[in-house]
Design an enzyme around this catalytic site. Sequence first.
Site, PDB file in Angstrom:
ATOM      1  N   HIS A  14      29.525 -29.012 -52.798  1.00 14.78           N
ATOM      2  CA  HIS A  14      30.584 -29.877 -52.412  1.00 14.78           C
ATOM      3  C   HIS A  14      29.855 -31.068 -51.696  1.00 14.78           C
ATOM      4  O   HIS A  14      28.563 -31.133 -51.563  1.00 14.78           O
ATOM      5  CB  HIS A  14      31.313 -29.246 -51.328  1.00 14.78           C
ATOM      6  CG  HIS A  14      32.370 -28.120 -52.110  1.00 14.78           C
ATOM      7  ND1 HIS A  14      32.610 -26.785 -51.489  1.00 14.78           N
ATOM      8  CD2 HIS A  14      33.231 -28.160 -53.070  1.00 14.78           C
ATOM      9  CE1 HIS A  14      33.493 -26.181 -52.320  1.00 14.78           C
ATOM     10  NE2 HIS A  14      33.500 -26.993 -53.332  1.00 14.78           N
ATOM     11  N   THR A  15      30.654 -31.938 -50.995  1.00 12.94           N
ATOM     12  CA  THR A  15      30.086 -33.077 -50.360  1.00 12.94           C
ATOM     13  C   THR A  15      29.160 -32.521 -49.073  1.00 12.94           C
ATOM     14  O   THR A  15      29.895 -31.714 -48.237  1.00 12.94           O
ATOM     15  CB  THR A  15      31.442 -33.993 -49.695  1.00 12.94           C
ATOM     16  OG1 THR A  15      32.206 -34.223 -50.619  1.00 12.94           O
ATOM     17  CG2 THR A  15      30.536 -35.018 -49.017  1.00 12.94           C
ATOM     18  N   GLN A  16      28.119 -32.590 -49.134  1.00 11.53           N
ATOM     19  CA  GLN A  16      27.165 -32.332 -47.897  1.00 11.53           C
ATOM     20  C   GLN A  16      26.678 -33.414 -47.179  1.00 11.53           C
ATOM     21  O   GLN A  16      26.140 -33.167 -46.114  1.00 11.53           O
ATOM     22  CB  GLN A  16      26.012 -31.468 -48.683  1.00 11.53           C
ATOM     23  CG  GLN A  16      26.581 -30.427 -49.081  1.00 11.53           C
ATOM     24  CD  GLN A  16      25.411 -29.689 -50.097  1.00 11.53           C
ATOM     25  OE1 GLN A  16      24.413 -29.310 -49.680  1.00 11.53           O
ATOM     26  NE2 GLN A  16      25.759 -29.601 -51.314  1.00 11.53           N
ATOM     27  N   SER A  17      27.005 -34.794 -47.270  1.00 10.01           N
ATOM     28  CA  SER A  17      26.669 -35.817 -46.526  1.00 10.01           C
ATOM     29  C   SER A  17      27.534 -36.915 -47.038  1.00 10.01           C
ATOM     30  O   SER A  17      28.017 -37.126 -48.219  1.00 10.01           O
ATOM     31  CB  SER A  17      25.253 -36.256 -46.806  1.00 10.01           C
ATOM     32  OG  SER A  17      24.862 -36.393 -47.939  1.00 10.01           O
TER      33      SER A  17
END
Lengths: 260, 206, 260
Positions: free
Chosen positions: C32-35
């Site tokens: 998933h979006t990690q940053s």
Amino acid sequence: MTTLTGQPSSEAIGYSFSKATSAPIREHSFYPYTDNGGSTLGITGSDFAILAGDTRSVAGYNINSRYAPKVFKIGGDDETGEGAHILLSVVGFAADGQALKERLDAVVKMYKYQHGKPMSVMACAQRLSTIFYQKRFFPYYVHAILAGLDEDGKGALYSYDPVGSYEREQCRAAGSAASLIMPFLDNQVNFKNQYIPGSGEGHALEPKKPEPLPRNTVEQLVRDAFTSAVERHIEVGDGLQMMVITKGGIEEIYYPLKKD
Amino acid sequence: MSSPFDINGGACIAMVGKDCVAIACDLRLGMQALTVSNNFPKIFNYGPSTFLGLTGLATDVSTVSDLFRYKVNMYRLREERNIAPQTLANLVSSSLYEKRFGPFFVSPVIAGINSTTGKPFICGFDSIGCIDFAKDFIVSGTASEQLFGTCEGLWEPDLSAEDLFETISQALLSAVDRDALSGWGAQVYIIEKDKVTKRLLKGRQD
Amino acid sequence: MNHFPEAWGRPRDDVYGPYNPSYLQTTGPKTHTQSPAVTGTSVVAVKFNGGVAIAADNLASYGSLARFTDVKRLRKFGNSAVVGFSGDVSDMQYIDRLLESIDIRENYSTHGNTLNAKNLHTYLSKVLYKRRSEFNPLWNHILVAGFDEDKKPFLSSADLLGTTFSAPHLATGFGAHLAVPILRRLFPDEKPAEAVSRDEAVAALRECLKVLWYRDARSLDKYSIAVISEAGIEIEEDQQIEAQSWAFAEAIKGYGAQVN
């Protein structure tokens, strides 16, 4: 041709494809918790229980808010809290605390609708433990304290760890300044290390027996515990919210603390 | 828990009263969770009314206490007088800072009465010699957080020698009972103008 | 002409460097979006007598690149609430679509639009908390400004973890460090929101944005400001920071170009 990355350019122009999967699998770098600081404290008496917490909310060295309550009425009206007969305090990760409070509030209300009688504090305490344990492998990162009056009308206090271990106690401090407050409470509420003068020779002295304290004494102890914690812990301060539960209902007291 | 400060455990505390000071320590010596001895005092005497408490790594507690015995003896021979607590404070500070990049893992506490001014004096240090001149109390050791709580709650200004003894004892015993690495009895020194009283406290043995 | 059709449209390694193949990976765990990618910086807001003022600049950055300079980060909801977004811009646009669909549904329903800013904040904080609990966060920190059910000015915050808090003045991101102290000095606790005029509030926000423009490298001198009052929402989206004085920059020494 110029390179934008400083990579040496090779003769044959290369392109990147998804089959080149020698790169290591990327790690999750999202951490779903934060510590919002603060401290809570609960003490029981013969016919009342007090739950208190400071009202500061922090994120690192930043103060988010000077008034973010940590003590909640459970099972009452959503806005006013009217009709509630149980108190819950949560300290740690505020978003989990909020979610937990709302879960328990819904459970206590559903109990009343389904059984036609208010949930006892003992039953609520067991249910709260279950709620915690249901999330054993992704815990609610909070230390909770539950307070109310038991079947005999005596003050009841239950304290929890983040995965649902719980215990009924006379007094408990939780949160970032728990280690400062708890030994003070041992000494002043349970009279630990206090002996009756002249009751024996040498080590045969008789220990001073703990007994339920009157309400004004307990309120003063709570104030003293928090003013002390404010002096020595940066995450504690701004305001002290005290909820006193008696057979007459729940009384809320606000007392300003140092804002530095 | 692999900090050198937390291996052996221990607690120390100093308090100011009216024309008196007190210094107290626990007696535990451990190796992590295992208690090895219940008779390991952490307070050392360097003059008629000058005391130094040392918590932290036990080997450094012994080394540093011996080092200061040597240094204070040399001071007494050269100066032909006893060392004042303030002077000892500066000696401790400079001696610890000498080892700035390879420090002794100790948190010293000094308590005493200055024989020329008659004024009580306490102070504490970090392991590299930064002095904390407190007017009320100094705490150190693995139970320092608990000690801050009890002292902040129990201490008040201008305590008499008897009341100071009661306050420091209750503060220490209640604090070490909430710390797994401290306890197993305590020693308390009450220092007045021309009198030092040493008392042993039993405390919980668990 | 490249004779390998599978390479068409792909970045050349000699120009752009080998593409990080972990992004192209089709096997392995789902990530998933990690940053965040394209981000907006601070949002600042303050309550005043009879309403709330909120402001944010018009920049969307791609790392240190000022990528989009005309992005509106304040979003109107109905005619009594404004949401200010900082953090990931694509997640902002996703939330914006959620809000739009709710708004449309509300407007088509028989009871009309009844959601106030407080309801909106509750909804958004639950969306954010749900997504963080799925380890798939919406990478935003938002401020919601408007009125509660009693028509009292309302201002509250919610972040990607679902943490919520409320205060008379709030700021996200760099603003929490630079703007909140300015606002707390201008409007201390002794001066409650009822004693702050609309003009004072707006002037304070403009001053805050100016300081952020001076010191926040990811900020812009073009900004939007919204005032929510009894009369409705007045939103101005093409404001320019006026009366700049860079004289202080002369005195900055010790880093950057001027070392001594």
